[in-house]
Design a protein around this motif. Structure first.
Motif, PDB file in Angstrom:
ATOM      1  N   GLU A 158     -17.522  59.242  50.656  1.00  0.00           N
ATOM      2  CA  GLU A 158     -16.322  58.988  49.844  1.00  0.00           C
ATOM      3  C   GLU A 158     -15.708  60.286  49.348  1.00  0.00           C
ATOM      4  O   GLU A 158     -15.526  60.510  48.139  1.00  0.00           O
ATOM      5  CB  GLU A 158     -16.634  58.049  48.669  1.00  0.00           C
ATOM      6  N   ASN A 159     -15.436  61.134  50.318  1.00  0.00           N
ATOM      7  CA  ASN A 159     -14.755  62.406  50.054  1.00  0.00           C
ATOM      8  C   ASN A 159     -15.554  63.354  49.159  1.00  0.00           C
ATOM      9  O   ASN A 159     -14.969  64.219  48.495  1.00  0.00           O
ATOM     10  CB  ASN A 159     -13.362  62.169  49.445  1.00  0.00           C
ATOM     11  N   GLN A 160     -16.833  63.153  49.114  1.00  0.00           N
ATOM     12  CA  GLN A 160     -17.674  64.078  48.373  1.00  0.00           C
ATOM     13  C   GLN A 160     -19.044  64.164  49.043  1.00  0.00           C
ATOM     14  O   GLN A 160     -19.389  63.361  49.891  1.00  0.00           O
ATOM     15  CB  GLN A 160     -17.833  63.628  46.912  1.00  0.00           C
ATOM     16  N   MET A 161     -19.791  65.160  48.674  1.00  0.00           N
ATOM     17  CA  MET A 161     -21.145  65.347  49.240  1.00  0.00           C
ATOM     18  C   MET A 161     -22.153  64.628  48.362  1.00  0.00           C
ATOM     19  O   MET A 161     -22.105  64.753  47.126  1.00  0.00           O
ATOM     20  CB  MET A 161     -21.474  66.836  49.340  1.00  0.00           C
TER      21      MET A 161
END
Length: 417
Positions: free
Chosen positions: A95-98
């Motif tokens: 979701e657009n993050q690590m």
């Protein structure tokens, strides 16, 4: 962060005011603990799975939003006493993050025969103040592979069997154990050498060695069998093997009766020879080749009921060597007194089976006496003109030799006075 404009007004006429901006920064409180997606994870892996294999990937969710409150760490906190497993933390895009996830990795080789089930407790914790955590269970079942060879209880086995044993007689029970499960642990037995004539049989499932054909000590007195134990089932390509040796000694039985080649033996000995003179030999055959094939010889009796009656020395005139069958004299013989002896010889084995032969011994005379005339001189009257062929008189001589040595021939000598 919230940005607000704040206005300040007074009550004068006219109303005067001023505006300023206010920035509000929201500080995240660590009020949510991370939670795994499942309370229990279940997996199955084979015992021959190579190390460094990733078995399972697990992750957790934390409802907080600040980096420190959502930075997750994973660890195995129970059930890993054998150090078979490792839990590696890895960042993946989400979701657009690590996002951190946990990878369950096999660190050391498994052995189902040692441990076939593990229950690992794994935890996840954030880095908030104070840090919050939760746990989950990973159940690992180890499945079997054919990684063990059968092991015999002994490298060699020994058995004895009588040559008269019936077909089907059990001799020895061999056993090989395989700790693998199912078909992998099933052991199949077979004889691979030493049984070319099929006298023995090995049950492939039970490992019982038994008599398969009639045995004969004289033909085969020992068997050395090489045995192979194979696991994995007959159709399996992945089979393990083990080998052992069975030594089988065949015990002799007295199954053969001795016999002489001929019903009687004829031999002779000269008179006047000293006692213990070799006369002849007898030999019996016994097809037993063990102790029962060893024969003992003895003189049983005379050939006739009246043999030796009134003459004790005749009963012991000959002796026989009990082991060789050699017959020798026990006295000096006189042809003129006795010219023939007859006796029965017995050959007996260790099992009391016997055979007999008739031995006839002829005493041979020697020319030991000179003929003697009955008179020193003979006088006869001869007519002046006798007829041819006319008997003039008789002379007589005697010879104490018997047989042809005692037969005389007369020669006429003339003396003129």
């Amino acid at each position: 962060m919230l940005h607000l404009l704040v206005e300040a007004r007074d009550e004068g006429e006219p109303v005067r005011s001023t505006v300023t901006s206010v920035a509000l920064v929201l500080v995240d409180a660590n009020d949510h603990k991370p939670l795994f997606h499942q309370d229990v994870y279940t997996l199955t892996t084979a015992e021959d799975t190579p190390p460094e294999t990733t078995l399972l990937t697990i992750s957790a969710q934390d409802e907080d939003w600040s980096p420190e409150n959502t930075h997750l760490d994973y660890a195995i906190v129970g059930g890993n006493e054998e150090k078979r497993f490792c839990l590696e933390v890895k960042k993946i895009p989400f979701e657009n993050q690590m996002k951190n996830v946990g990878r369950l990795v096999l660190c050391n080789a498994l052995d189902r025969e040692t441990t076939e089930y593990y229950e690992l407790t794994v935890s996840v914790s954030d880095r908030g103040t104070p840090p919050l955590n939760s746990s989950s269970i990973i159940k690992v079942t180890v499945t079997d592979c054919n990684d063990n060879a059968p092991v015999f209880s002994s490298a060699e086995y020994h058995a004895e069997v009588s040559e008269s044993s019936q077909i089907g007689t059990s001799l020895v029970h061999i056993s090989a154990l395989d700790p693998d499960l199912g078909v992998n642990g099933l052991v199949h037995y077979e004889i691979i050498s030493g049984n070319s004539k099929g006298h023995l049989k090995l049950d492939p499932q039970s490992g019982i060695l038994m008599v398969n054909q009639s045995l004969d000590y004289e033909e085969h007195l020992r068997y050395i069998l090489t045995i192979r134990a194979t696991d994995g089932g007959q159709a399996s390509e992945n089979q393990n093997m083990a080998f052992a040796v069975i030594f089988v000694n065949v015990l002799d039985e007295n199954d053969n009766t001795p016999f002489f080649m001929f019903p009687s033996v004829t031999c002779s000995v000269l008179e006047n020879l000293p006692a213990f003179t070799h006369t002849c030999s007898v030999h019996a055959v016994d097809k037993d080749s063990g102790p029962y094939g060893l024969l003992t010889y003895s003189i049983l009796s005379s050939c006739f009921m009246d043999y030796g009656s009134g003459s004790p020395e005749r009963k012991e005139a000959f002796a026989i060597d009990a082991l060789t069958g050699d017959i020798h004299t026990r006295q000096t013989f006189d042809y003129e007194r006795e010219s023939e002896y007859c006796f029965v010889v017995e050959a007996k084995d260790k099992g009391d089976k016997s055979a007999t032969v008739r031995v006839q011994v002829a005493i041979k005379g020697v020319d030991e006496f000179s003929p003697i005339f009955t008179q020193k001189q003979y006088h006869f009257l001869l007519p002046e003109n006798p007829n041819t062929g006319k008997t003039v008189g008789f002379v007589m001589a005697m010879d104490h030799d018997g047989g042809v040595d005692g037969m005389g021939t007369f020669v006429l000598f003339f003396f003129y006075l």
